[in-house]
Design an enzyme around this catalytic site. Structure first.
Site, short mmCIF file in Angstrom:
data_model
loop_
_atom_site.label_atom_id
_atom_site.label_comp_id
_atom_site.label_asym_id
_atom_site.label_seq_id
_atom_site.Cartn_x
_atom_site.Cartn_y
_atom_site.Cartn_z
CD1 TRP A 1 173.15 7.94 11.07
CD2 TRP A 1 175.18 8.65 11.64
NE1 TRP A 1 173.04 8.57 12.28
CE2 TRP A 1 174.26 9.02 12.66
CE3 TRP A 1 176.52 9.00 11.79
CZ2 TRP A 1 174.65 9.73 13.80
CZ3 TRP A 1 176.92 9.70 12.92
CH2 TRP A 1 175.98 10.06 13.91
NE ARG B 1 175.65 -1.13 9.79
CZ ARG B 1 176.61 -1.79 10.43
NH1 ARG B 1 176.37 -3.01 10.89
NH2 ARG B 1 177.80 -1.28 10.60
CD GLU C 1 167.79 5.07 22.63
OE1 GLU C 1 168.89 4.79 22.11
OE2 GLU C 1 167.10 4.22 23.22
CE LYS D 1 166.21 1.07 25.14
NZ LYS D 1 167.39 1.90 25.24
CB CYS E 1 177.55 3.73 7.25
SG CYS E 1 177.75 5.51 7.41
CE LYS F 1 170.55 -2.53 17.82
NZ LYS F 1 169.69 -2.35 19.00
CG ASN G 1 180.14 1.57 6.54
OD1 ASN G 1 179.52 2.23 5.71
ND2 ASN G 1 179.75 0.37 6.94
N GLY G 2 182.88 4.85 8.19
CA GLY G 2 183.96 5.34 9.04
C GLY G 2 184.26 6.80 8.81
CG HIS H 1 170.44 17.59 46.65
ND1 HIS H 1 171.00 18.39 47.62
CD2 HIS H 1 170.15 16.41 47.26
CE1 HIS H 1 171.07 17.73 48.76
NE2 HIS H 1 170.55 16.52 48.57
CD GLU I 1 168.21 1.15 28.68
OE1 GLU I 1 167.85 0.63 27.61
OE2 GLU I 1 169.26 1.82 28.79
#
Length: 609
Positions: free
Chosen positions: A74, A27, A488, A485, A2, A604, A98-99, A504, A481
């Site tokens: 968002w 964001r 994402e 990526k 947001c 973000k 926001n929140g 395993h 990582e």
């Protein structure tokens, strides 16, 4: 997650608000809107989708006004659509938020019982209704907001206007960032400095529970007790150029190629050929670190992976026990805190809700102290920590972190060297590790030269639905990582495993349709890794191996590629080997046609749980 922009000015603010929202697109969001006080009434425009969709509606029927608020949403409460988009209006009050308000259902039920009708599913509209109700009873906008926020449970940053008080915006924050931009004959509110750099570089960072009232001529902040307080005005170091793409196709590509400079900036004036310089963690930092008997590293996402790399480093070189945990898990369990344990919070934004809450919880648990590793100097995490080390990555717009990760590794490398030196690491080894860290920027620069080859290799992955990443030792977090990526931004399902775990379970997935990407620097675990790769080959799996130039890989893969590179040494290899993983994910995503900088469903800065 947001974004808020608000303005009280002596010029039309809608174009400024729209430009601010565009600066906040990184964001993550699913709808956008703005509201302007125009001739004693609130004019509003909202749209599902990108800011440009809302901007098109505004330009088709523009409206002037010197006071306004704007938002990118968002979705939390209610699906992404126009009705749920902000700003929300109730009884002449418009509000952006926001929140998450945790007690909104109870408040909404009480309001509906008193005759209020809602047009959205959001918790935000509930706040607008409460403020409107207080103003009807005779309160000013400032007093109404101040009284309502005390009833709210959860996290919020809000900006509010009322048609009965033109020229005035009231904001408040708890658990979500909000700052003031101070101009000449105009003042602003925003979620971060990037939203305001187009109009001012003078910033006031609001503290928890602050309420602020802005007009075009004045800014007044009120503390938790409702009394006026003074908050320092800072000059932001951001520039307009820093948040533009320049010659690059995407922000993510730009930020990948900014890594040598960002890492060099992070190391500058903090390390010399003789070692780590004194007091880089703040006043008293060296003395506190000398007392450390163990570390708890808390982070989320990419920052968590950086913490996992640091665990290998610190335990090997400083011989201190390290526990690394995702913040959202840590804060809801009773962690055992041995005497002398340092709490380390890693966050790109410094406003990550779970990390910030975990650090606040750490105060209750009796740690030796807190250290923040962060990219935003005035963020909540930094302000509340005992010690801090800034990563100097500069603005990172792409949702998928790149330079944040490598600069965090540079900062954690400094921490590792300081702890190791204090605990008697052999002088020759300390000198070698110091030299490696000083060469990290140049080694990342060399790794970037692999881009043309990686563009070719990315074509092998564009039609795949799954990928497996393998690494051993400190390269296991690098594999994690790399998988993060790829998933994402390309939406290819990817998982990472310690290579020794292959037999395993994950080996059952390996066939000719499952590409396996392996990180293979030269070192004591290389022979073990080669055995794991032979298991993949034997089952027809296609291998893509990033191998140290000095590493013997026993010939070429029967199905796949070995890409040679220079890891720069065992200490910095995790940072260097990360770079081709970033490039691979980026170019696969480009070929698949996804929204690289703003991948679906992601934000973000995650400022809610």
């Amino acid at each position: 997650m947001c974004g808020i922009v608000a303005a009280a000015a002596q010029r039309d603010v809608a174009p400024l608000l729209i430009a601010g929202l565009k600066a906040l697109e990184y964001r993550g969001y699913d709808s956008a809107g703005l509201a302007v006080l125009n001739g004693g009434e609130i004019r509003r425009v909202r749209a599902k989708g990108k800011v440009r969709e809302m901007e098109g509606l505004y330009r088709a029927d523009p409206f002037p006004g010197g006071t306004g608020i704007a938002h990118t949403r968002w979705a939390t409460h209610g699906v992404p659509n126009t009705a749920n988009a902000h700003p929300h209006v109730q009884g002449g009050v418009a509000l952006v938020h926001n929140g998450i308000i945790e007690n909104y259902a109870t408040l909404r039920g009480e309001l509906e019982a008193r005759g209020h009708v809602f047009t959205s599913e959001t918790d935000t509209e509930v706040m607008a209704a409460l403020i409107s109700e207080r103003m009807v009873s005779g309160k000013s906008l400032l007093d109404a907001v101040s009284s309502v926020v005390h009833e709210l449970e959860g996290a919020y940053a809000i900006a509010v206007v009322s048609d009965s008080e033109p020229g005035r915006v009231v904001g408040a924050r708890r658990g979500a960032p909000l700052l003031v931009g101070v101009g000449i004959g105009e003042n602003f509110l925003g979620s971060d400095a990037q939203a305001l750099i187009q109009v001012t570089n003078k910033i006031i960072y609001l503290e928890e529970h602050d309420v602020v009232e802005i007009t075009r001529d004045q800014v007044q902040v009120y503390g938790h007790d409702g009394k006026p307080v003074e908050r320092a005005v800072h000059e932001s170091e951001l520039s307009k150029d820093a948040v533009e793409r320049g010659e690059y196709r995407h922000y993510m590509q730009k930020e990948i190629f900014e890594q040598p400079r960002a890492v060099a900036d992070t190391l500058e004036a903090r390390i010399s050929p003789n070692g780590v310089l004194p007091n880089i963690f703040g006043v008293g930092g060296d003395e506190l670190l000398a007392k450390v008997k163990g570390l708890h590293i808390i982070a989320c996402g990419t920052s968590y992976h950086a913490g996992l790399v640091a665990k290998y480093w610190i335990e090997e070189y400083a011989r201190l026990p390290v526990n690394v945990e995702v913040a959202s898990e840590y804060r809801y369990r009773e962690a055992v805190v041995p005497d002398g344990t340092l709490f380390v919070a890693i966050s790109q934004s410094g406003e990550t809700a779970d990390t910030l809450a975990a650090m606040r919880e750490s105060r209750r648990r009796g740690y030796l102290g807190t250290l923040a590793i962060c990219n935003v100097p005035e963020s909540s995490v930094v302000r509340e920590a005992d010690l801090k080390l800034m990563t100097r990555a500069g603005p990172e717009i792409g949702v998928a972190s790149t330079k944040a990760f490598t600069t965090q590794l540079a900062a954690l490398g400094l921490l590792t060297l300081q702890l190791a030196h204090q605990r008697g690491l052999d002088g020759a080894r300390y000198a070698d590790l110091t030299a490696q860290l000083l060469h990290m920027p140049s080694m990342i620069e060399k790794a970037l030269e692999l881009e043309p080859r990686i563009i070719e290799l990315s074509e092998r992955l564009i039609h795949r639905q799954h990928a497996l990443f393998l690494g051993r030792g400190a390269q296991h977090p690098v594999a994690m990582e790399g998988a993060l990526k790829l998933k994402e931004i390309s939406y290819i399902h990817a998982e990472a495993y310690a290579a020794g775990e292959l037999k395993h379970g994950p080996l059952a997935l390996v066939d000719e349709d499952m590409p396996v990407i392996a990180v293979a620097p030269n070192g004591p675990l290389l022979d073990k890794l080669k055995s794991n790769l032979q298991e993949v080959r034997a089952r027809g799996g296609e291998l893509l191996v990033f191998a140290d130039g000095e590493a013997s890989m026993d010939g070429n893969a029967s199905r796949g590629v070995i890409l040679r590179m220079d890891g720069g040494g065992d200490f910095i290899a995790p940072a260097v080997f990360t770079v081709p993983m970033q490039l691979l994910a980026y170019h696969v995503a480009v070929l698949r046609g996804t929204d690289v900088d703003q991948p679906r469903n992601l934000a973000k800065s995650v400022t809610v749980e």
